[in-house]
Design an enzyme around this catalytic site. Structure first.
Site, PDB file in Angstrom:
ATOM      1  NE  ARG A  28     -81.592 -59.283  45.475  1.00  0.00           N
ATOM      2  CZ  ARG A  28     -82.314 -60.330  45.146  1.00  0.00           C
ATOM      3  NH1 ARG A  28     -83.397 -60.623  45.844  1.00  0.00           N
ATOM      4  NH2 ARG A  28     -81.978 -61.086  44.120  1.00  0.00           N
TER       5      ARG A  28
ATOM      6  CE  LYS B  11     -73.618 -61.437  41.296  1.00  0.00           C
ATOM      7  NZ  LYS B  11     -73.729 -60.082  40.816  1.00  0.00           N
TER       8      LYS B  11
ATOM      9  CE  LYS C 108     -77.185 -60.983  39.550  1.00  0.00           C
ATOM     10  NZ  LYS C 108     -77.401 -59.549  39.360  1.00  0.00           N
TER      11      LYS C 108
HETATM   12  C1  PBG Z   1     -77.962 -56.639  40.662  1.00  0.00           C
HETATM   13  C2  PBG Z   1     -76.838 -57.258  41.364  1.00  0.00           C
HETATM   14  C3  PBG Z   1     -76.952 -58.099  42.453  1.00  0.00           C
HETATM   15  C4  PBG Z   1     -75.659 -58.444  42.822  1.00  0.00           C
HETATM   16  C5  PBG Z   1     -74.801 -57.806  41.954  1.00  0.00           C
HETATM   17  N1  PBG Z   1     -75.541 -57.083  41.047  1.00  0.00           N
HETATM   18  C6  PBG Z   1     -78.113 -58.497  43.235  1.00  0.00           C
HETATM   19  C7  PBG Z   1     -79.265 -59.126  42.622  1.00  0.00           C
HETATM   20  O1  PBG Z   1     -79.267 -59.641  41.508  1.00  0.00           O
HETATM   21  O2  PBG Z   1     -80.274 -59.096  43.318  1.00  0.00           O
HETATM   22  C8  PBG Z   1     -75.324 -59.324  43.963  1.00  0.00           C
HETATM   23  C9  PBG Z   1     -73.934 -59.268  44.388  1.00  0.00           C
HETATM   24  C10 PBG Z   1     -73.694 -59.790  45.732  1.00  0.00           C
HETATM   25  O3  PBG Z   1     -74.572 -60.397  46.384  1.00  0.00           O
HETATM   26  O4  PBG Z   1     -72.581 -59.610  46.189  1.00  0.00           O
HETATM   27  N2  PBG Z   1     -77.672 -56.245  39.389  1.00  0.00           N
END
Ligand code: PBG
Length: 326
Positions: free
Chosen positions: A207, A250, A197
């Protein structure tokens, strides 16, 4: 004039039926995992401004939404919770009456095995800091965080989750969760890890959707830098070795090389998460009339499959299914 052999690729593009026969990548509704946001203390569904067409649901309406998803033939959902209270320990994430735990209970009761229930395992929606781990001495503490992540996974397993999906990017999170699940008697609950990620600007619509923006600093000390492909492969390799059943890359569209590389290197299913920013870019341009929305959605989803994804977590799941079912 042509010499022998007469190479003409257009022979296989001549008609619709021939094109269908030689089509290399196929996209199916069965490839999709549909994210679902559930919010505590909500009466009616609310639209998420940054993600047109996506809503947050109250617990009372979650079965209606899952019914729509299931009726489209989509095999799985991914639950994200918005709790009404946050604290330093992120305790609402593993509360047995937490919003996600209640949603899992409801959905399982209504749908049995008709839909696979996946749930996000993270802390950022549940901690006051908005970080994905527990803060100690102004820093994100890895080892207490992975214990908490295991507790969250176990609390979801108790109410019947099929797959837990850790997204915190703490080292050892898969191992800690696997051990926690096994010790609690849930060896049949699978782990789909957000393995690579990235620290991405494509998350900002999410967010505001999930109210999980970090309250200080950023996520650079735990998420993978977007410049480092080999480091991303180390993340995937670690997760495979720690027992991840499915790995994830991701975001998806800007990271197709990493999807392809993971598919080549590892013999576990590869998922791709097409994130909020990927969704909102398309919706924004479509609203202006600058692109053909459905054609762009189709092309993006095909590209992610072509790169090697076995499944796609996508906010286009419902609209993609409608396009494919047409
Ligand atoms: C946080 C999380 C995020 C997303 C999924 N889980 C955001 C981040 O890391 O700030 C992003 C998913 C998306 O943008 O669709 N655990």
């Amino acid at each position: 004039m042509s010499t022998f052999p007469n190479r003409r690729l257009r022979r296989l593009r001549k008609s619709e039926k021939i094109r269908e026969l030689v089509q290399e990548t196929r996209l199916s509704v069965k490839d999709f995992i549909c994210p679902v946001f559930i919010q505590e203390d909500l009466k009616e569904p609310v639209n998420i401004d940054s993600m047109p067409g996506i809503e947050r649901f109250p617990i009372e309406k979650v079965n209606e939404e899952v019914g729509r998803i299931s009726d489209l033939g989509i095999p799985a959902i991914m639950l994200f919770g918005l709790p009404s209270s946050k604290d330093d320990a992120g305790s609402s994430a593993y509360d047995e009456n937490g919003i996600v735990q209640r949603a899992i209970t409801e959905i399982r009761k209504n749908f049995g095995e008709k839909i696979a229930i996946m749930a996000d395992v993270c802390l950022c929606q549940y901690t006051k800091s908005g970080h994905c781990g527990i803060i100690k001495d102004q820093k994100i503490d890895n080892d207490s965080s992975i214990e908490t992540l295991a507790n969250i996974a176990v609390s979801q397993a108790k109410v019947g989750v099929d797959v837990v999906s850790p997204s915190a990017m703490m080292d050892g999170q898969v191992m800690s969760i696997r051990k926690g699940l096994d010790d609690a008697g849930f060896s049949d609950v699978a782990i789909m890890s957000h393995s690579a990620k990235h620290r991405s600007a494509f998350y900002s619509p999410f967010r505001s959707a999930a109210e999980c923006a970090p309250q200080f600093g950023d996520r650079k000390t735990y998420q993978v830098p977007f410049s480092n492909a080999r480091e991303a492969m180390r993340e995937v390799e670690m997760d495979v070795n720690e027992g991840a059943d499915i790995i994830m890359i991701k975001p998806a569209l800007a990271y197709l090389d990493l999807i392809a590389e993971s598919k080549k290197r590892f013999n576990v299913p590869v998922s791709a998460y097409s994130v909020s920013g990927e969704y909102s870019l398309v919706k924004g341009a479509a609203k202006q009339g600058w692109i053909q929305e459905n054609d762009v959605i189709t092309e993006i989803l095909y590209s992610i499959k072509r790169a090697g994804a076995d499944m796609i977590v996508t906010y286009f799941a419902k609209s993609g299914a409608e396009i494919l079912n047409e």
